[in-house]
Write an enzyme that holds these catalytic residues in place. Sequence first.
Site, PDB file in Angstrom:
ATOM      1  N   HIS A  46      75.846  39.196  59.052  1.00 39.09           N
ATOM      2  CA  HIS A  46      76.640  38.464  60.369  1.00 39.09           C
ATOM      3  C   HIS A  46      78.286  38.468  59.999  1.00 39.09           C
ATOM      4  CE1 HIS A  46      72.832  36.399  61.527  1.00 39.09           C
ATOM      5  NE2 HIS A  46      73.043  37.471  62.240  1.00 39.09           N
ATOM      6  N   HIS A  79      68.889  40.243  56.626  1.00 43.79           N
ATOM      7  CA  HIS A  79      68.009  38.935  56.885  1.00 43.79           C
ATOM      8  C   HIS A  79      66.672  39.215  56.787  1.00 43.79           C
ATOM      9  CE1 HIS A  79      71.666  39.501  59.363  1.00 43.79           C
ATOM     10  NE2 HIS A  79      71.977  38.257  58.729  1.00 43.79           N
ATOM     11  N   CYS A 101      67.525  41.513  51.905  1.00 42.65           N
ATOM     12  CA  CYS A 101      67.991  41.160  50.537  1.00 42.65           C
ATOM     13  C   CYS A 101      66.823  40.864  49.726  1.00 42.65           C
ATOM     14  CB  CYS A 101      68.812  39.766  50.733  1.00 42.65           C
ATOM     15  SG  CYS A 101      69.308  39.075  49.159  1.00 42.65           S
ATOM     16  N   HIS A 129      66.777  32.098  63.808  1.00 45.07           N
ATOM     17  CA  HIS A 129      67.576  32.735  62.970  1.00 45.07           C
ATOM     18  C   HIS A 129      66.777  33.886  62.543  1.00 45.07           C
ATOM     19  CE1 HIS A 129      69.787  34.137  59.551  1.00 45.07           C
ATOM     20  NE2 HIS A 129      70.772  33.372  59.894  1.00 45.07           N
ATOM     21  N   GLU A 131      66.633  35.392  59.903  1.00 42.43           N
ATOM     22  CA  GLU A 131      65.743  35.230  58.556  1.00 42.43           C
ATOM     23  C   GLU A 131      64.301  34.375  58.676  1.00 42.43           C
ATOM     24  OE1 GLU A 131      67.767  34.130  55.062  1.00 42.43           O
ATOM     25  OE2 GLU A 131      65.907  33.535  54.324  1.00 42.43           O
ATOM     26  N   CYS A 200      69.298  30.464  47.897  1.00 44.84           N
ATOM     27  CA  CYS A 200      69.643  31.498  46.846  1.00 44.84           C
ATOM     28  C   CYS A 200      70.834  31.106  46.068  1.00 44.84           C
ATOM     29  CB  CYS A 200      69.874  32.939  47.710  1.00 44.84           C
ATOM     30  SG  CYS A 200      71.610  32.785  48.386  1.00 44.84           S
ATOM     31  N   SER A 228      76.862  33.010  61.223  1.00 47.63           N
ATOM     32  CA  SER A 228      76.396  32.977  59.855  1.00 47.63           C
ATOM     33  C   SER A 228      76.121  31.821  59.287  1.00 47.63           C
ATOM     34  CB  SER A 228      77.590  33.528  59.353  1.00 47.63           C
ATOM     35  OG  SER A 228      77.729  33.121  57.963  1.00 47.63           O
ATOM     36  N   ASN A 230      75.142  30.516  56.411  1.00 49.32           N
ATOM     37  CA  ASN A 230      75.687  30.009  55.115  1.00 49.32           C
ATOM     38  C   ASN A 230      77.036  29.606  55.348  1.00 49.32           C
ATOM     39  OD1 ASN A 230      77.434  31.999  53.495  1.00 49.32           O
ATOM     40  ND2 ASN A 230      76.080  33.254  54.544  1.00 49.32           N
ATOM     41  N   SER A 273      78.906  36.747  53.764  1.00 48.80           N
ATOM     42  CA  SER A 273      79.069  37.991  54.655  1.00 48.80           C
ATOM     43  C   SER A 273      80.628  38.292  54.877  1.00 48.80           C
ATOM     44  CB  SER A 273      78.087  37.996  55.849  1.00 48.80           C
ATOM     45  OG  SER A 273      78.226  36.595  56.514  1.00 48.80           O
TER      46      SER A 273
HETATM   47 FE1  SF4 Z   1      70.819  37.436  49.764  1.00 52.66          FE
HETATM   48 FE2  SF4 Z   1      71.586  34.827  49.514  1.00 52.66          FE
HETATM   49 FE3  SF4 Z   1      73.400  37.083  50.156  1.00 52.66          FE
HETATM   50 FE4  SF4 Z   1      71.383  35.988  51.929  1.00 52.66          FE
HETATM   51  S1  SF4 Z   1      72.980  34.903  51.006  1.00 52.66           S
HETATM   52  S2  SF4 Z   1      71.801  38.253  51.298  1.00 52.66           S
HETATM   53  S3  SF4 Z   1      69.923  35.603  50.413  1.00 52.66           S
HETATM   54  S4  SF4 Z   1      72.150  36.733  48.193  1.00 52.66           S
END
Ligand code: SF4
Length: 316
Positions: A46, A79, A101, A129, A131, A200, A228, A230, A273
Amino acid sequence: MTKQPLTLYLAAPRGFCAGVDRAIKIVELAIAKWGAPVYVRHEIVHNKYVVDTLRAQGAVFVEELDECPDDRPVIFSAHGVPKSVPRAAQARKMTFVDATCPLVSKVHIEAERHSENGLQMVMIGHTGHPETVGTMGQLPDGEVLLVETVADVAKIEPRDPTRLAFITQTTLSVDDTADIVAALHARFPAIIGPHKEDICYATTNRQAAVKEIAGRIEALLVIGAPNSSNSKRLVEVGRAQGCQYAQLIQRAADIDWRALEGATAIGLTAGASAPEILINEVIEAFEDRYDLTREIVETAIENVEFKVPRVLRTQA
Ligand code: SF4
């Protein structure tokens, strides 16, 4: 004109994680191996800058497999995808490479293992989402119950409350997830979960670094895309830690300089990302305007690396 002094606290780790790095490499290597166009189902990661850069190299981004021709390779995004997607690609005899991932794939395997043992799954994640859609799609419809908040825990109706296991999206807020897990344990004492939730290392480390700088800053900027997960969590973590002005920006042009007027200490981080080039662009924009002091606040050292799939290794 004299520049005002400003300290820019740079959270470390920040930016690219191993899963994003690998996914981007997969697209680049696929283009090198098969030539353009290479199709990518969903944004590989993303981030608009990353997507635009790969598009210029010959990647074509689509949302569904139906939009890809049979005779061109297709990559599945980092994702993860529901099982039905590779199945459909196989049925059409397409060449495909899965850039999911490995840490997301691990959650897929966990879900399958619990399901084979007769447990119904509860997934902590965000509705819609990719994922979450991909992980839930590892099992037949109805086998995974989604909870997004503590309040949702009271609403789910499992088949058998004593035969449950939970998994999580990898990019959640560590603190919010702990509350949801506690609520699950309180309502379903027999529920089985991972030793540590599935969030993660990259998500955990980036949130910890924000917590570390939050007490020293008057404003926090997070470089990341609006979709995104995260990155959005990093903004929330900043606010939860008392940083009233915490803002998501895609790049330097998005900075609201007026909102930062009078600040003498600002924090900067980036979602998993967001490429380093955008981080440097933001730092340079600060250098242009302020008498800048950079302070790197490092809370963890990351040395995780994931191999690309075998089919592309000769290109590496
Ligand atoms: Fe993998 Fe974590 Fe990166 Fe997502 S944020 S791609 S789960 S390492």
